[in-house]
Scaffold this motif. Sequence first.
Motif, PDB file in Angstrom:
ATOM      1  N   THR A   7      -3.011   2.322   4.340  1.00  0.00           N
ATOM      2  CA  THR A   7      -1.787   2.277   5.201  1.00  0.00           C
ATOM      3  C   THR A   7      -1.689   2.462   6.499  1.00  0.00           C
ATOM      4  O   THR A   7      -1.237   1.662   7.236  1.00  0.00           O
ATOM      5  CB  THR A   7      -0.673   3.268   4.429  1.00  0.00           C
ATOM      6  N   SER A  58      -5.645   4.715  -0.543  1.00  0.00           N
ATOM      7  CA  SER A  58      -4.314   3.859  -0.196  1.00  0.00           C
ATOM      8  C   SER A  58      -3.644   4.352   1.128  1.00  0.00           C
ATOM      9  O   SER A  58      -3.455   3.361   1.581  1.00  0.00           O
ATOM     10  CB  SER A  58      -3.459   3.836  -1.331  1.00  0.00           C
ATOM     11  N   THR A  83       0.863  -1.223  -0.073  1.00  0.00           N
ATOM     12  CA  THR A  83       0.181  -0.045   0.218  1.00  0.00           C
ATOM     13  C   THR A  83       0.695   1.372   0.155  1.00  0.00           C
ATOM     14  O   THR A  83       0.432   2.361  -0.595  1.00  0.00           O
ATOM     15  CB  THR A  83      -0.957   0.074   1.358  1.00  0.00           C
ATOM     16  N   THR A 140       0.544   4.009  -2.945  1.00  0.00           N
ATOM     17  CA  THR A 140       0.480   5.438  -2.788  1.00  0.00           C
ATOM     18  C   THR A 140       1.249   6.320  -3.544  1.00  0.00           C
ATOM     19  O   THR A 140       0.789   7.081  -4.146  1.00  0.00           O
ATOM     20  CB  THR A 140       0.396   5.745  -1.163  1.00  0.00           C
TER      21      THR A 140
END
Length: 344
Positions: free
Chosen positions: A269, A265, A246, A250
Amino acid sequence: MPTFLGLDYPTLWFLVVGAVFTGYAILDGFDLGAGALHLFFKKEESRRIALNAIGPVWDGNEVWLVIGGGALFSGFPEVYATMFSAFYIPFILFLTVLIFRAIAIEFRSKEKMLWWRKTWDIIYSFSSALIAILLGVVLGNVMQGIPIDKNFEYQGGFFNLLNPYAIITGITTLALFMMHGATYLIMKTESRLHTKLKILAKNTSRFFVITYVTLTMATLIYLPQTADKFRAHPLLFFVPLFTILTIINTRRLLEKGVYFKAFLSSALTSALLLVTVTINIFPNIVVSTINPTYNITIYNGCSSQKSLSIMLIIAAIGVPLVAAYTIFVFWTFRGKVKMDDMSY
């Protein structure tokens, strides 16, 4: 012990508390990050737009903190008592800067003098950054444990909490929130500020990657036992693996300019990082560095089974209502920020 869906009540309530605090980290995380970035905006109009981007939602986001504190108190009173005793000074400092942050947001626009607005800008940005760091310091100490005795009383001092691992966790939390906040502000802005925020988002994401790698190495050095559960239960390894994915995703989405997905995203996280913490400490909530038998677990620190069962019913009704209200507010104030006479 009574169970529901195959889980006992202390475990269910632990998941409820964790879910609420995760919601707080995701929601208040982006407006704290936006506040920490505030002084990077040099123009008055840019600062006003950034403030109005979080204006409709920041106070509602903090409701999740209140709910989380109430859930912790009602479900795990021993944990609440020990935590607030051990972290008394950090929590008082946290509440103080939280109050000043709210005052700064509301008072800034009340006068037009340059010195007045700059003063509140500094207070707003500094308090936002300090709140993020303090949250990380508390989380870092929860991860590595604190000195509590058999009566669950804290035996250390304030400076025991400012250890290297906790400070690294605090800086990592700040970096995560700054990336999260920059991504949110990109979705709410246009023109030159939008362009500036794209650069800030990429820079803060790099900052977060650096701090995350540093924190991972520090965890392996200071808390080598954290790998034991992952060795014992190999499927749990997918949690840190998904976390890394993730983070990479991102960064990829920010580079591609797909900002809403990048925001989601980034939120994922935050959630996965807290899940990793949960895996490491469960079934403990407060770990004693004096003696493992003094740990406060979900079983020796919880309320009665009857209390937990009643509160689970209340939570099953209340938390979805708060979540629905949060979604409604975000939907109502979706889109780019438009300045008017009622703006901050």
